[in-house]
Enzyme design. Structure first.
Site, PDB file in Angstrom:
ATOM      1  N   ARG A   1      10.536   8.799  -2.025  1.00 40.97           N
ATOM      2  CA  ARG A   1      11.519   9.928  -2.178  1.00 40.97           C
ATOM      3  C   ARG A   1      10.613  11.316  -2.683  1.00 40.97           C
ATOM      4  O   ARG A   1      11.131  12.464  -1.773  1.00 40.97           O
ATOM      5  CB  ARG A   1      12.217   9.749  -3.457  1.00 40.97           C
ATOM      6  CG  ARG A   1      13.853  10.316  -3.395  1.00 40.97           C
ATOM      7  CD  ARG A   1      14.665  10.008  -4.588  1.00 40.97           C
ATOM      8  NE  ARG A   1      15.016   8.521  -4.479  1.00 40.97           N
ATOM      9  CZ  ARG A   1      15.408   7.832  -5.608  1.00 40.97           C
ATOM     10  NH1 ARG A   1      15.772   8.465  -6.530  1.00 40.97           N
ATOM     11  NH2 ARG A   1      15.675   6.559  -5.456  1.00 40.97           N
TER      12      ARG A   1
ATOM     13  N   ASP B   1      15.400   0.025   5.886  1.00 38.06           N
ATOM     14  CA  ASP B   1      16.113   1.198   6.503  1.00 38.06           C
ATOM     15  C   ASP B   1      15.447   1.195   7.725  1.00 38.06           C
ATOM     16  O   ASP B   1      14.097   1.474   7.920  1.00 38.06           O
ATOM     17  CB  ASP B   1      15.688   2.479   5.725  1.00 38.06           C
ATOM     18  CG  ASP B   1      16.419   2.531   4.173  1.00 38.06           C
ATOM     19  OD1 ASP B   1      17.589   2.146   4.302  1.00 38.06           O
ATOM     20  OD2 ASP B   1      15.741   3.004   3.311  1.00 38.06           O
TER      21      ASP B   1
ATOM     22  N   ASP C   1       9.941  -0.448  11.112  1.00 41.58           N
ATOM     23  CA  ASP C   1      10.259   0.703  12.176  1.00 41.58           C
ATOM     24  C   ASP C   1       9.160   1.896  11.836  1.00 41.58           C
ATOM     25  O   ASP C   1       9.185   2.896  12.596  1.00 41.58           O
ATOM     26  CB  ASP C   1      11.544   1.193  12.110  1.00 41.58           C
ATOM     27  CG  ASP C   1      11.922   1.916  10.689  1.00 41.58           C
ATOM     28  OD1 ASP C   1      11.412   1.450   9.508  1.00 41.58           O
ATOM     29  OD2 ASP C   1      12.628   2.957  10.748  1.00 41.58           O
TER      30      ASP C   1
ATOM     31  N   ASP D   1      11.468  -4.683   6.419  1.00 40.78           N
ATOM     32  CA  ASP D   1      11.678  -3.518   5.669  1.00 40.78           C
ATOM     33  C   ASP D   1      13.070  -3.463   6.132  1.00 40.78           C
ATOM     34  O   ASP D   1      13.960  -4.079   6.909  1.00 40.78           O
ATOM     35  CB  ASP D   1      10.908  -2.418   6.661  1.00 40.78           C
ATOM     36  CG  ASP D   1      11.544  -0.897   6.439  1.00 40.78           C
ATOM     37  OD1 ASP D   1      11.499  -0.738   5.332  1.00 40.78           O
ATOM     38  OD2 ASP D   1      11.953  -0.081   7.397  1.00 40.78           O
TER      39      ASP D   1
HETATM   40  C1  G6P Z   1      12.858   4.191   2.773  1.00 44.38           C
HETATM   41  C2  G6P Z   1      13.185   5.114   3.835  1.00 44.38           C
HETATM   42  C3  G6P Z   1      12.472   6.259   3.351  1.00 44.38           C
HETATM   43  C4  G6P Z   1      12.947   6.719   1.982  1.00 44.38           C
HETATM   44  C5  G6P Z   1      12.459   5.603   0.912  1.00 44.38           C
HETATM   45  C6  G6P Z   1      12.816   5.798  -0.465  1.00 44.38           C
HETATM   46  O1  G6P Z   1      11.609   3.612   3.236  1.00 44.38           O
HETATM   47  O2  G6P Z   1      12.871   4.816   5.044  1.00 44.38           O
HETATM   48  O3  G6P Z   1      12.891   7.526   4.122  1.00 44.38           O
HETATM   49  O4  G6P Z   1      12.367   8.138   1.552  1.00 44.38           O
HETATM   50  O5  G6P Z   1      13.035   4.368   1.506  1.00 44.38           O
HETATM   51  O6  G6P Z   1      14.493   5.689  -0.529  1.00 44.38           O
HETATM   52  P1  G6P Z   1      15.162   6.051  -2.025  1.00 44.38           P
HETATM   53  O7  G6P Z   1      16.374   5.201  -1.644  1.00 44.38           O
HETATM   54  O8  G6P Z   1      14.375   5.438  -2.957  1.00 44.38           O
HETATM   55  O9  G6P Z   1      15.147   7.343  -1.990  1.00 44.38           O
HETATM   56 MG    MG Z   2      11.842   1.750   7.532  1.00 48.59          MG
END
Ligand code: G6P
Ligand code: MG
Length: 212
Positions: free
Chosen positions: A49, A11, A170, A9
């Site tokens: 999102r 982020d 995470d 993963d």
């Molecule tokens: C990751 C983060 C989420 C986020 C998602 C979509 O998984 O942990 O918090 O909502 O990405 O991200 P984006 O950059 O497409 O908005």
């Molecule tokens: Mg993550």
């Protein structure tokens, strides 16, 4: 070797973008007069999102059309993308960088499995644009975690079957996605508390020990 490939993963595992997500969502929440804090922000890990916005709207009393939702989500993303430009290779810790290099030198195929549509930008900003053998992200999937699609796409791109892949996550949604994909999972942070995390990582470099 126990695994042929490791799918990370992005982020919260390779680097940390939660504070940027927080700032961007906080701007939208304040506009709507909705309460939003770090605890709610933590619930947004790993999910898409729009799903994140739906969680924020749990605190909203009014009525909001689908079109307005799309506009708020697009506005959040514009703010978030500007904040991402502050990221640099300094946002990649020495520990993560050295561990990734060691795993690559040991012959593991390495991939990203992220729900984010901004994964490419983040990888570029932190200097890992060409490091991974495959990148599966929010742009090539129709269902986000806990659906297994993002990890199955990564395993497909790597040409390594799911049972030979280890996922590093995470987020609880990500640990569930790994299990649904038929992959072992190493959890870090909150995800380490999940029963579905076969390995619990205290720190990223613990990976070197668990994959042997
Ligand atoms: C990751 C983060 C989420 C986020 C998602 C979509 O998984 O942990 O918090 O909502 O990405 O991200 P984006 O950059 O497409 O908005
Ligand atoms: Mg993550």
């Amino acid at each position: 070797m126990k695994y042929k490939a490791i799918i990370f993963d992005l982020d919260g595992v390779i680097c940390h973008t939660d504070h940027y997500h927080y700032q961007a969502w906080k701007h939208i929440a304040d506009k709507l007069g909705v309460y939003f804090d770090e605890v709610i922000n933590n619930r947004l890990r790993g999910i898409s999102r729009m799903e994140s916005f739906e969680i924020i709207l749990e605190g909203y009393d009014g009525i909001i059309s689908d079109g307005e939702k799309m506009r708020y989500v697009a506005e959040k993303n514009e703010i978030y993308k500007k904040l991402l430009l502050d990221m640099s290779p300094k946002d990649l810790s020495d520990e993560v960088k050295e561990t990734l290099e060691k795993l690559k030198n040991q012959g593991f195929r390495l991939a990203i499995g992220s729900s984010s549509r901004n994964a490419g930008t983040i990888l570029r900003q932190i200097g890992l644009a060409r490091f991974f053998d495959a990148v599966s992200d929010g742009n090539n999937i129709s269902k986000s975690k806990p659906d297994p699609e993002v990890f199955l796409q990564a395993s497909h791109s790597l040409n390594v079957p799911p049972e030979d892949c280890l996922v590093v996550e995470d987020a609880r949604a990500g640990v569930e996605a790994a299990a649904a994909a038929g992959m072992d999972c190493a959890g870090i942070g909150d995800a380490a508390k999940s029963d579905l995390s076969i390995y619990k990582l205290n720190t990223f470099s613990d990976l070197l020990r668990v994959v042997q």
